[in-house]
Design a protein around this motif. Structure first.
Motif, PDB file in Angstrom:
ATOM      1  N   VAL A 355      62.659 108.442  79.856  1.00 30.83           N
ATOM      2  CA  VAL A 355      63.216 107.417  80.751  1.00 30.83           C
ATOM      3  C   VAL A 355      62.102 106.591  81.371  1.00 30.83           C
ATOM      4  CG1 VAL A 355      64.513 107.075  82.891  1.00 30.83           C
ATOM      5  CG2 VAL A 355      65.326 108.726  81.192  1.00 30.83           C
ATOM      6  N   ARG A 356      60.988 107.232  81.702  1.00 29.59           N
ATOM      7  CA  ARG A 356      59.873 106.503  82.320  1.00 29.59           C
ATOM      8  C   ARG A 356      59.260 105.494  81.351  1.00 29.59           C
ATOM      9  NH1 ARG A 356      58.701 111.841  84.067  1.00 29.59           N
ATOM     10  NH2 ARG A 356      59.261 112.143  86.267  1.00 29.59           N
ATOM     11  N   THR A 357      59.300 105.775  80.059  1.00 30.12           N
ATOM     12  CA  THR A 357      58.738 104.819  79.101  1.00 30.12           C
ATOM     13  C   THR A 357      59.518 103.515  79.076  1.00 30.12           C
ATOM     14  OG1 THR A 357      60.074 105.699  77.264  1.00 30.12           O
ATOM     15  CG2 THR A 357      57.892 106.667  77.629  1.00 30.12           C
ATOM     16  N   GLN A 358      60.746 103.537  79.589  1.00 25.96           N
ATOM     17  CA  GLN A 358      61.563 102.322  79.631  1.00 25.96           C
ATOM     18  C   GLN A 358      61.569 101.702  81.032  1.00 25.96           C
ATOM     19  OE1 GLN A 358      62.775 101.123  76.852  1.00 25.96           O
ATOM     20  NE2 GLN A 358      62.196 102.936  75.631  1.00 25.96           N
ATOM     21  N   SER A 359      60.542 101.999  81.804  1.00 23.49           N
ATOM     22  CA  SER A 359      60.498 101.506  83.187  1.00 23.49           C
ATOM     23  C   SER A 359      60.433  99.996  83.278  1.00 23.49           C
ATOM     24  CB  SER A 359      59.296 102.119  83.915  1.00 23.49           C
ATOM     25  OG  SER A 359      58.086 101.776  83.230  1.00 23.49           O
ATOM     26  N   GLY A 360      60.003  99.351  82.218  1.00 24.99           N
ATOM     27  CA  GLY A 360      59.907  97.909  82.265  1.00 24.99           C
ATOM     28  C   GLY A 360      61.200  97.195  81.909  1.00 24.99           C
ATOM     29  N   SER A 361      62.248  97.941  81.524  1.00 26.17           N
ATOM     30  CA  SER A 361      63.505  97.297  81.129  1.00 26.17           C
ATOM     31  C   SER A 361      64.294  96.884  82.356  1.00 26.17           C
ATOM     32  CB  SER A 361      64.337  98.246  80.273  1.00 26.17           C
ATOM     33  OG  SER A 361      64.763  99.347  81.045  1.00 26.17           O
ATOM     34  N   SER A 362      65.267  95.998  82.135  1.00 30.81           N
ATOM     35  CA  SER A 362      66.084  95.508  83.240  1.00 30.81           C
ATOM     36  C   SER A 362      67.240  96.433  83.554  1.00 30.81           C
ATOM     37  CB  SER A 362      66.642  94.125  82.886  1.00 30.81           C
ATOM     38  OG  SER A 362      67.429  94.179  81.700  1.00 30.81           O
ATOM     39  N   ARG A 387      65.427 113.456  70.017  1.00 27.66           N
ATOM     40  CA  ARG A 387      65.372 112.331  69.089  1.00 27.66           C
ATOM     41  C   ARG A 387      66.625 111.463  69.200  1.00 27.66           C
ATOM     42  NH1 ARG A 387      60.273 111.582  68.520  1.00 27.66           N
ATOM     43  NH2 ARG A 387      59.171 113.436  67.781  1.00 27.66           N
ATOM     44  N   VAL A 388      67.793 112.099  69.321  1.00 25.71           N
ATOM     45  CA  VAL A 388      69.030 111.331  69.447  1.00 25.71           C
ATOM     46  C   VAL A 388      69.040 110.553  70.758  1.00 25.71           C
ATOM     47  CG1 VAL A 388      71.538 111.517  69.684  1.00 25.71           C
ATOM     48  CG2 VAL A 388      70.349 112.857  67.941  1.00 25.71           C
ATOM     49  N   ALA A 389      68.657 111.202  71.852  1.00 30.49           N
ATOM     50  CA  ALA A 389      68.596 110.500  73.137  1.00 30.49           C
ATOM     51  C   ALA A 389      67.605 109.342  73.076  1.00 30.49           C
ATOM     52  CB  ALA A 389      68.214 111.485  74.250  1.00 30.49           C
ATOM     53  N   GLN A 390      66.489 109.556  72.433  1.00 30.28           N
ATOM     54  CA  GLN A 390      65.464 108.515  72.307  1.00 30.28           C
ATOM     55  C   GLN A 390      65.994 107.301  71.555  1.00 30.28           C
ATOM     56  OE1 GLN A 390      62.230 109.350  69.499  1.00 30.28           O
ATOM     57  NE2 GLN A 390      60.776 108.864  71.153  1.00 30.28           N
ATOM     58  N   GLU A 391      66.645 107.534  70.412  1.00 28.21           N
ATOM     59  CA  GLU A 391      67.148 106.423  69.601  1.00 28.21           C
ATOM     60  C   GLU A 391      68.287 105.698  70.314  1.00 28.21           C
ATOM     61  OE1 GLU A 391      67.378 103.752  66.561  1.00 28.21           O
ATOM     62  OE2 GLU A 391      65.847 105.289  66.912  1.00 28.21           O
ATOM     63  N   CYS A 392      69.207 106.457  70.933  1.00 28.23           N
ATOM     64  CA  CYS A 392      70.326 105.829  71.635  1.00 28.23           C
ATOM     65  C   CYS A 392      69.836 105.000  72.824  1.00 28.23           C
ATOM     66  CB  CYS A 392      71.314 106.889  72.105  1.00 28.23           C
ATOM     67  SG  CYS A 392      72.195 107.718  70.763  1.00 28.23           S
ATOM     68  N   LEU A 393      68.857 105.544  73.565  1.00 27.61           N
ATOM     69  CA  LEU A 393      68.324 104.798  74.705  1.00 27.61           C
ATOM     70  C   LEU A 393      67.605 103.544  74.240  1.00 27.61           C
ATOM     71  CD1 LEU A 393      67.727 104.551  77.713  1.00 27.61           C
ATOM     72  CD2 LEU A 393      65.719 106.024  77.374  1.00 27.61           C
ATOM     73  N   ARG A 394      66.821 103.637  73.164  1.00 28.27           N
ATOM     74  CA  ARG A 394      66.108 102.475  72.657  1.00 28.27           C
ATOM     75  C   ARG A 394      67.093 101.372  72.236  1.00 28.27           C
ATOM     76  NH1 ARG A 394      63.586 104.695  68.491  1.00 28.27           N
ATOM     77  NH2 ARG A 394      61.677 105.178  69.647  1.00 28.27           N
ATOM     78  N   ASN A 395      68.156 101.747  71.528  1.00 31.99           N
ATOM     79  CA  ASN A 395      69.133 100.750  71.102  1.00 31.99           C
ATOM     80  C   ASN A 395      69.848 100.117  72.286  1.00 31.99           C
ATOM     81  OD1 ASN A 395      68.601 101.073  68.389  1.00 31.99           O
ATOM     82  ND2 ASN A 395      70.179 102.624  68.084  1.00 31.99           N
ATOM     83  N   ALA A 396      70.186 100.955  73.288  1.00 30.59           N
ATOM     84  CA  ALA A 396      70.880 100.424  74.460  1.00 30.59           C
ATOM     85  C   ALA A 396      70.010  99.422  75.214  1.00 30.59           C
ATOM     86  CB  ALA A 396      71.308 101.562  75.382  1.00 30.59           C
ATOM     87  N   VAL A 397      68.728  99.744  75.359  1.00 27.04           N
ATOM     88  CA  VAL A 397      67.818  98.854  76.092  1.00 27.04           C
ATOM     89  C   VAL A 397      67.596  97.555  75.329  1.00 27.04           C
ATOM     90  CG1 VAL A 397      65.437  98.590  76.904  1.00 27.04           C
ATOM     91  CG2 VAL A 397      66.696 100.711  77.363  1.00 27.04           C
ATOM     92  N   ARG A 398      67.434  97.645  74.009  1.00 23.53           N
ATOM     93  CA  ARG A 398      67.054  96.478  73.221  1.00 23.53           C
ATOM     94  C   ARG A 398      68.223  95.574  72.847  1.00 23.53           C
ATOM     95  NH1 ARG A 398      62.745  99.077  68.852  1.00 23.53           N
ATOM     96  NH2 ARG A 398      61.152  99.712  70.377  1.00 23.53           N
ATOM     97  N   HIS A 399      69.406  96.172  72.589  1.00 19.05           N
ATOM     98  CA  HIS A 399      70.462  95.384  71.960  1.00 19.05           C
ATOM     99  C   HIS A 399      71.739  95.258  72.765  1.00 19.05           C
ATOM    100  CE1 HIS A 399      67.910  95.605  68.454  1.00 19.05           C
ATOM    101  NE2 HIS A 399      68.014  96.929  68.393  1.00 19.05           N
ATOM    102  N   SER A 400      71.987  96.134  73.745  1.00 22.04           N
ATOM    103  CA  SER A 400      73.305  96.108  74.390  1.00 22.04           C
ATOM    104  C   SER A 400      73.396  95.122  75.540  1.00 22.04           C
ATOM    105  CB  SER A 400      73.652  97.505  74.912  1.00 22.04           C
ATOM    106  OG  SER A 400      72.833  97.859  76.014  1.00 22.04           O
ATOM    107  N   GLY A 401      72.244  94.741  76.129  1.00 21.07           N
ATOM    108  CA  GLY A 401      72.288  93.905  77.317  1.00 21.07           C
ATOM    109  C   GLY A 401      72.903  94.624  78.504  1.00 21.07           C
TER     110      GLY A 401
END
Length: 474
Positions: A355-362, A387-401
């Motif tokens: 979660v901390r690695t995504q600290s720069g997301s909105s 791994r599943v949490a990582q991929e789901c979080l990455r997709n949510a941050v990048r593509h879901s708005g």
């Protein structure tokens, strides 16, 4: 970004974070299964299961052999009983009936009855012989122990005529529906025997006897008792001889299974070690070099500013910021490749670092981890959940708005559940099904991970956001 303490209640996504006009999340969305739990995974070899399988096989074999044996023995018993009653009838005809015949008996039922009745009732009728008849070739009943049949005339059947035409003994199962058998009182079937006898002048008469069918049943039981003893002893002998072979197969199966488990563990250990080596190489090499470069460029920025070269200082500052972003990106990549906290601190710490690695997301990210859930998973399952949490979080941050993202790890009655939910744009149900059927890379990646640990992976997506749920058997 919000990271609650492990086990704390999840904070609600602020109402202000919900985009205008977006409906609130439904209570229970429609879940689409992407991966079902594996049902064909090999089970450990077990002595109890081996014994049960052998016992079932023996029972099936015994049942099949017994059923076949009963049919065969009934046929053999019938043949032996027919042959036996034919021999008995021959003896009675030659030793009892034929010596007592006179020529007058061949035409006069009264004479035949008077001369034969006492002899037959005393010397022939018993518990097995239930009926005796003496016929003329024209079908006249000259004598019967059933007095009502004496003097009546019936048409002889083919077997009776054959016995007279070509003198021989005919034996078989009687047909109690024939007219001359209407007075028979014995229930069920009877064994019937025909054979010719002759008067002193050589006139042929037909001697007929009826035996109880119990002879067949008794003989069949005798054969079955003898065979069942032999069969059971043979099966026991076979089992005794096969026991060492079965035990050898069991031991080899256990050894083979243990070898497979060792190879799987070595493969996982090798993969983990390779990830660790790559992460260490990047950290000690590229990351340190980039950090050093950022430090040097930062010094040049200060020197240029001190010399009054403002334009040059701004350009160098932009370069330093780019290098620092690269360093941050590389460190996030290192966490992706080999999260050290997953091995050192466990799944809860690794998810917090994720979660901390995504600290720069909105997006505001909420994390809730049940310590009992994390403790119920082994190392391979923890790696899969991460791994599943990582991929789901990455997709949510990048593509879901999404404005809010929730990650929850909870203990269930039959395992552990990971759920990653966002309030982003989501997908229409038909679009989600299309993405799953087309093998979308992200979906395929997490699906492969779920398959490796025998987990169920489900997705619910719509206008109010997307939710991924992974259920791992503990």
């Amino acid at each position: 970004m919000t990271v609650p303490a492990t086990g704390a209640a999840l904070p609600a996504v602020p109402a202000a974070a919900q985009p205008a006009g977006r409906p609130a999340a439904s209570a229970e969305p429609h879940w689409q299964t992407l991966v079902a739990p594996r049902s064909g995974a090999p089970r450990p070899a077990s002595v109890r299961r081996l014994l049960v399988q052998v016992a079932v096989s023996v029972a099936v074999l015994f049942t099949v052999v017994a059923a076949s044996g009963i049919l065969v023995f009934q046929r053999i018993a019938k043949q032996e009983a027919v042959h036996q009653v034919a021999e008995v009838t021959d003896i009675l005809a030659e030793s009892v009936v034929q010596p007592a015949l006179t020529d007058a008996m061949a035409t006069d039922p009264a004479v035949a009855t008077a001369g034969l009745d006492a002899l037959i009732r005393k010397g022939i009728l018993n518990t097995q012989v239930v009926r005796v008849k003496l016929w003329s070739p024209q079908g006249l009943v000259l004598y019967s122990d059933e007095r009502r049949l004496v003097g009546q005339r019936f048409e002889l059947d083919d077997e009776a005529e054959d016995a007279l035409t070509a003198p021989r003994t005919e034996a078989g199962i009687t047909d109690l529906d024939r007219p001359e058998n209407g007075l028979e009182s014995a229930p069920g079937k009877l064994l019937e025997v025909y054979r010719p006898v002759w008067t002193p002048s050589g006139k042929p008469l037909l001697f007929e006897t009826y035996f109880r069918y119990d002879l067949v049943s008794q003989r069949s039981d005798e054969l079955w008792r003898g065979f069942s003893g032999v069969m059971l002893s043979s099966l026991v002998a076979v089992l005794v001889l096969l026991a060492p072979v079965l035990w050898l197969f069991y031991r080899r199966a256990r050894v083979a299974q243990q070898q497979r488990e060792v190879l799987m563990r070595r493969a996982l250990d090798a993969s983990t070690e390779e990830r660790r080596r790559i992460a260490a190489t990047l950290h000690d090499g590229v990351v340190q070099q980039l950090a050093g470069a950022a430090f040097l460029v930062g010094g040049e920025v200060e020197r240029a500013a001190a010399q009054g070269e403002q334009a040059r200082a701004e350009r160098l500052g932009e370069a330093a910021a780019t290098v620092r972003d690269g360093v941050a990106g590389m460190r996030s990549l290192l966490v992706d490749i080999y999260p050290p906290s997953l091995t050192a601190g466990g799944l809860a710490a690794a998810l917090a670092d994720l979660v901390r690695t995504q600290s720069g997301s909105s997006a505001e990210i909420a994390l809730q981890v049940d310590p009992a859930a994390a403790a119920a998973l082994d190392a391979e399952q923890q790696q899969a959940v991460f791994r599943v949490a990582q991929e789901c979080l990455r997709n949510a941050v990048r593509h879901s708005g999404a404005a809010g993202i929730r990650i929850e790890l909870s203990r269930q009655a039959d395992g552990v559940r990971l759920e990653v939910a966002d309030d982003g744009c989501g997908l229409a149900p038909e679009r989600a099904e299309q993405a799953a059927s087309e093998g979308h890379f992200g979906l395929r990646l997490i699906a492969d991970v779920a398959v490796e640990v025998g987990a169920r992976l489900s997705m619910a997506s719509g206008p109010d956001g997307t939710r991924f749920r992974m259920e791992v058997p503990a």
